[in-house]
Design a protein around this motif. Structure first.
Motif, short mmCIF file in Angstrom:
data_model
loop_
_atom_site.label_atom_id
_atom_site.label_comp_id
_atom_site.label_asym_id
_atom_site.label_seq_id
_atom_site.Cartn_x
_atom_site.Cartn_y
_atom_site.Cartn_z
N LEU A 199 0.83 -1.21 0.00
CA LEU A 199 0.00 0.00 0.00
C LEU A 199 0.86 1.25 0.00
O LEU A 199 0.55 2.24 -0.68
CB LEU A 199 -0.94 0.00 1.20
N VAL A 336 -5.64 -7.57 -0.02
CA VAL A 336 -4.90 -6.50 -0.70
C VAL A 336 -3.94 -7.08 -1.75
O VAL A 336 -3.23 -8.05 -1.51
CB VAL A 336 -4.12 -5.65 0.32
N GLY A 338 -1.01 -5.62 -4.51
CA GLY A 338 -0.20 -4.51 -5.00
C GLY A 338 1.14 -5.04 -5.46
O GLY A 338 1.25 -6.19 -5.87
N ALA A 370 -4.23 -2.13 -4.31
CA ALA A 370 -3.61 -1.05 -3.56
C ALA A 370 -3.78 0.30 -4.25
O ALA A 370 -3.91 1.34 -3.60
CB ALA A 370 -2.13 -1.36 -3.33
#
Length: 468
Positions: A199, A336, A338, A370
């Protein structure tokens, strides 16, 4: 003196500068007023600026003139006696730089002066007592951050009732620079912590080109180190974005992992929350679907946490600390994806090798890219959304982990049939942490602010095609 019937407020041409009329109750003995009433003043629009120091400037003679000083804190100004002509000039970076507002104030008037707005006054009566509340403590270091403007500046042209050549002015105030030579007071900065993670990397991109945002990975700011807090000049910041976290869900069930999870996700977050309160900062904290037990079909922001494992318990404790900060955003997200190690990259690597894999099919949610989480955080700050908790994930239909894996295989040109669905019980190994069955987050609240997260299917295709 005619009493004001009720507390009223009005705006001015300078953004954030607010003028108040205070209720004053008088008789043959004198008068009484509520000079500062937090609740009532918040109701009419005063920011909750949390004053910590009260100052009084007593001026014996008519014509005493002070300013123009822009200070690195907010002020609430009123009169205990006398009358003044006040002049306020916006000396902050931005399009309003140099804007002038003037007004006469008596004991029934007050004005809220934001950080960076130059303040000056001229007494129109003898024995004038000028009082002000400020939300930071004075220090020599703070005074070095003042911005000054000359009282006689020709461009701003303050219409002083008493000409300055007949007024009482200090030698210092006569030598301050003209507007053309004033260095505007910089806006408060934003500090992003945990800036090297999935993130954090996305936040670097989201705020790319914004010179007021600083980024700190663990090497620059260790959230568990008291030394890092003491070494930081918090006065220059207005916002902290905390993307630092211990995310080892299974590792958190071990003795060492349990300590690390509570140290980073709870104790350090509590220290950040205390810092935010002490310095009147906005704290943005990233939380997790793991604070829930997963029994609800979709989790709303109002749901009471019921974490199943140590990781979720430590995150819920951090959330509770952040919720006590007056200016806070708790951003809850799930699954998440990313840059760096994540489920989608793992599945893509297996697909590239033509490997067969067993994936859980009875835990549901939405992947959260992200890029979209960071965009949502920037949206909340930029639009000054109401403080509180917000769910942010990608949108679309819920999926199981196995369904996501099959989509990854398909998009990578591999056979989705190589993904075998299994139950949580079949997949679990000794030391596996309990996980919520449903990680679906209700997105109604974030959508109501004007931010509509893109569909997970769209983002997944873009991600595997080389995006992030």
């Amino acid at each position: 003196m005619e009493p004001a019937r009720q507390l009223t407020a009005r705006t001015t041409p300078i953004p954030g500068l607010m003028l108040f009329e205070l209720p004053v109750h008088g008789d043959n003995r004198g008068w009484f007023k509520e000079n500062w009433h937090r609740s009532k003043m918040l109701d009419v629009g005063l920011p909750d600026f949390q004053p910590v120091q009260n100052n009084i400037s007593f001026n014996a003679a008519r014509g005493t003139t002070r300013g123009i000083h822009a200070e690195p804190w907010d002020k609430f100004i009123s009169l205990a006696s006398g009358r003044i002509f006040g002049a306020w000039v916006d000396l902050r970076e931005g399009p309003a730089f140099g804007t002038l507002f003037c007004a006469e104030l008596t004991a029934k008037d007050a004005i809220y002066v934001p950080r960076g707005v130059g303040n000056a006054f001229q007494t129109l009566k003898d024995d004038t007592a000028y009082t002000y509340l400020v939300n930071d403590h004075w220090s020599a270091q703070a005074q070095a951050e003042y911005t000054f403007l000359n009282l006689a500046d020709e461009d701003v042209a303050v219409p002083w009732p008493i000409p300055l050549d007949r007024a009482t002015v200090s030698p210092q105030d006569r030598t301050h620079p003209r507007l053309a030579d004033v260095r505007p007071m910089e806006r408060r900065r934003t500090l992003v912590l945990g800036a090297d993670g999935q993130l954090g990397t996305a936040l670097r991109r989201a705020f790319d080109g914004d010179p007021t945002v600083d980024f700190a990975g663990r090497a620059q700011f260790d959230v568990t180190s008291e030394k890092a807090y003491r070494a930081t000049d918090w006065r220059k910041y207005g916002t902290i974005i905390n993307a630092a976290a211990f995310t080892g869900v299974d590792a958190a069930e071990t003795a060492d992992g349990r300590t690390a999870a509570w140290s980073i996700n709870a104790a350090a977050v509590t220290r950040l929350a205390r810092t935010a309160v002490e310095h009147s900062l906005t704290l943005v904290h990233v939380s997790s679907d793991y604070v829930f037990d997963g029994t609800a079909d979709a989790h709303t922001e109002e749901e009471i946490p019921g974490p199943l494992g140590v990781y979720g318990q430590s995150k819920a404790a951090g959330d509770a600390a952040v919720a006590a900060v007056p200016k806070h955003y708790i951003v809850r997200t799930s699954w998440v994806v990313g840059e760096g190690k994540n489920f989608v990259r793992t599945m893509a690597g297996l697909a590239a090798r033509g490997a067969s894999v067993s994936v859980v099919d009875d835990q549901w949610g939405r992947v959260s890219f992200a890029t979209d989480i960071s965009a949502g955080i920037r949206h909340l700050l930029h639009h000054e959304a109401p403080y509180g908790i917000y769910n942010i994930s990608s949108s679309g239909e819920r999926q199981s982990w196995a369904q996501v894996a099959r989509d990854v295989y398909r998009l990578c040109g591999a056979d989705p049939g190589q993904v075998t669905p299994v139950s949580t019980e079949e997949y679990a190994k000794p030391g596996t942490a309990p996980r919520p069955r449903s990680s679906v987050l209700d997105l109604s609240k974030i959508r109501a602010t004007g931010f509509d997260p893109p569909a997970a299917a769209q983002r997944l295709a873009e991600y595997l095609d080389g995006g992030s």
